[in-house]
Scaffold this motif. Structure first.
Motif, mmCIF file in Angstrom:
data_model
loop_
_atom_site.group_PDB
_atom_site.id
_atom_site.type_symbol
_atom_site.label_atom_id
_atom_site.label_comp_id
_atom_site.label_asym_id
_atom_site.label_seq_id
_atom_site.Cartn_x
_atom_site.Cartn_y
_atom_site.Cartn_z
ATOM 1 N N SER A 159 64.968 0.951 20.682
ATOM 2 C CA SER A 159 64.499 -0.386 20.359
ATOM 3 C C SER A 159 62.986 -0.455 20.398
ATOM 4 O O SER A 159 62.352 -1.066 19.532
ATOM 5 N N ASP A 209 60.493 -1.386 17.316
ATOM 6 C CA ASP A 209 59.508 -2.463 17.408
ATOM 7 C C ASP A 209 58.114 -1.963 17.046
ATOM 8 O O ASP A 209 57.375 -2.623 16.316
ATOM 9 N N GLU A 252 62.141 -18.535 15.204
ATOM 10 C CA GLU A 252 63.116 -18.051 16.189
ATOM 11 C C GLU A 252 64.042 -19.158 16.672
ATOM 12 O O GLU A 252 65.158 -18.892 17.116
ATOM 13 N N ARG A 290 70.754 -19.362 13.188
ATOM 14 C CA ARG A 290 70.778 -18.102 12.442
ATOM 15 C C ARG A 290 71.019 -18.331 10.949
ATOM 16 O O ARG A 290 70.361 -17.717 10.109
ATOM 17 N N HIS A 344 65.892 -11.742 5.955
ATOM 18 C CA HIS A 344 66.871 -12.055 7.008
ATOM 19 C C HIS A 344 68.317 -12.010 6.495
ATOM 20 O O HIS A 344 69.231 -11.734 7.267
ATOM 21 N N PHE A 362 68.758 -8.163 6.516
ATOM 22 C CA PHE A 362 68.766 -7.593 7.878
ATOM 23 C C PHE A 362 68.976 -8.737 8.881
ATOM 24 O O PHE A 362 68.019 -9.215 9.510
ATOM 25 N N PRO A 363 70.202 -9.193 9.041
ATOM 26 C CA PRO A 363 70.453 -10.396 9.855
ATOM 27 C C PRO A 363 70.123 -10.230 11.338
ATOM 28 O O PRO A 363 69.983 -11.244 12.034
ATOM 29 N N ASP A 364 69.993 -9.009 11.818
ATOM 30 C CA ASP A 364 69.691 -8.815 13.239
ATOM 31 C C ASP A 364 68.221 -8.486 13.492
ATOM 32 O O ASP A 364 67.845 -8.123 14.616
ATOM 33 N N LEU A 365 67.394 -8.608 12.468
ATOM 34 C CA LEU A 365 65.986 -8.212 12.620
ATOM 35 C C LEU A 365 65.230 -9.151 13.554
ATOM 36 O O LEU A 365 64.392 -8.711 14.345
ATOM 37 N N ARG A 390 64.688 -11.079 16.657
ATOM 38 C CA ARG A 390 65.225 -11.069 18.025
ATOM 39 C C ARG A 390 65.342 -12.486 18.540
ATOM 40 O O ARG A 390 64.429 -13.282 18.447
ATOM 41 N N ARG A 391 66.461 -12.776 19.064
ATOM 42 C CA ARG A 391 66.743 -14.133 19.540
ATOM 43 C C ARG A 391 66.471 -14.255 21.019
ATOM 44 O O ARG A 391 66.417 -13.283 21.749
#
Length: 201
Positions: free
Chosen positions: A5, A9, A108, A112, A179, A182-185, A187-188
């Protein structure tokens, strides 16, 4: 955070810093007195925040500013060095990382599904971030370094507003497309932990 990770980043931060540099080096348009040229930098700055989120977006744009100040010719027109930061357009450069951070902070906090589809909300996040930090600090730099009054600095700055709106619209279109792909790009925030309930018999 695991090593993979962290490596991802760092790659994203470096990649978006490079994107800002490329957009800064594309031919600029001189307007008005030519104190501050129109470039695609703000498109890349706000895209970094909207795609990477507050922390990584801020760090990506901060990296761009730092390497430019250190001497790499990545500022508009191939300029570099601390003198650029201390010059009339220095306020705009100072505002870039803060605007990326605020844009990322706002994006953020969108649901989503909205991040991947709602172009108007991301457009407004970019426009607000640009107004709060890029334009305000840019005008402050003109007042301090170009010996302009606030009224004169406002007259210089307002030339960029229409272009800024167009660049933010393009940024929102690209950010939502990224997005969706890449739906997980992004960070939540970590979900809030529910208080533990007492065990019942």
């Amino acid at each position: 955070m695991n090593r993979r990770s962290t490596s991802t980043d760092l790659a994203l931060i470096a990649g978006f810093a490079a994107l800002v540099a490329v957009c800064a080096l594309l031919p600029a348009i001189k307007v008005g007195a030519g104190i501050v040229p129109i470039t695609l930098q703000t498109f890349a700055v706000l895209l970094a925040g909207a795609v990477l989120g507050a922390r990584r977006g801020f760090l990506a744009v901060l990296l761009y500013v730092v390497v430019g100040a250190a001497g790499l010719p990545v500022f508009s027109g191939g300029a570099s060095g601390l003198a650029v930061l201390a010059g009339p357009s220095g306020g705009y450069l100072v505002g870039f990382p803060l605007a990326a951070g605020l844009c990322g902070f706002l994006v953020e906090r969108l649901p989503r599904r909205q991040v991947a589809t709602n172009i108007p909300l991301i457009f407004l996040a970019g426009l607000l971030s640009s107004a709060v930090f890029i334009h305000t600090l840019g005008m402050a730099g003109l007042v301090l370094r170009a010996d302009l009054t606030w009224g004169q600095a406002f007259d210089v700055d307002k030339v960029f507003w229409i272009g800024d709106a167009i660049k933010n619209l393009a940024m929102a279109i690209v950010a939502t497309a990224v997005h969706r792909t890449f739906p997980d790009l992004l960070r939540r925030r970590a979900p809030r932990r529910q208080p533990e309930t007492a065990a019942t018999a």
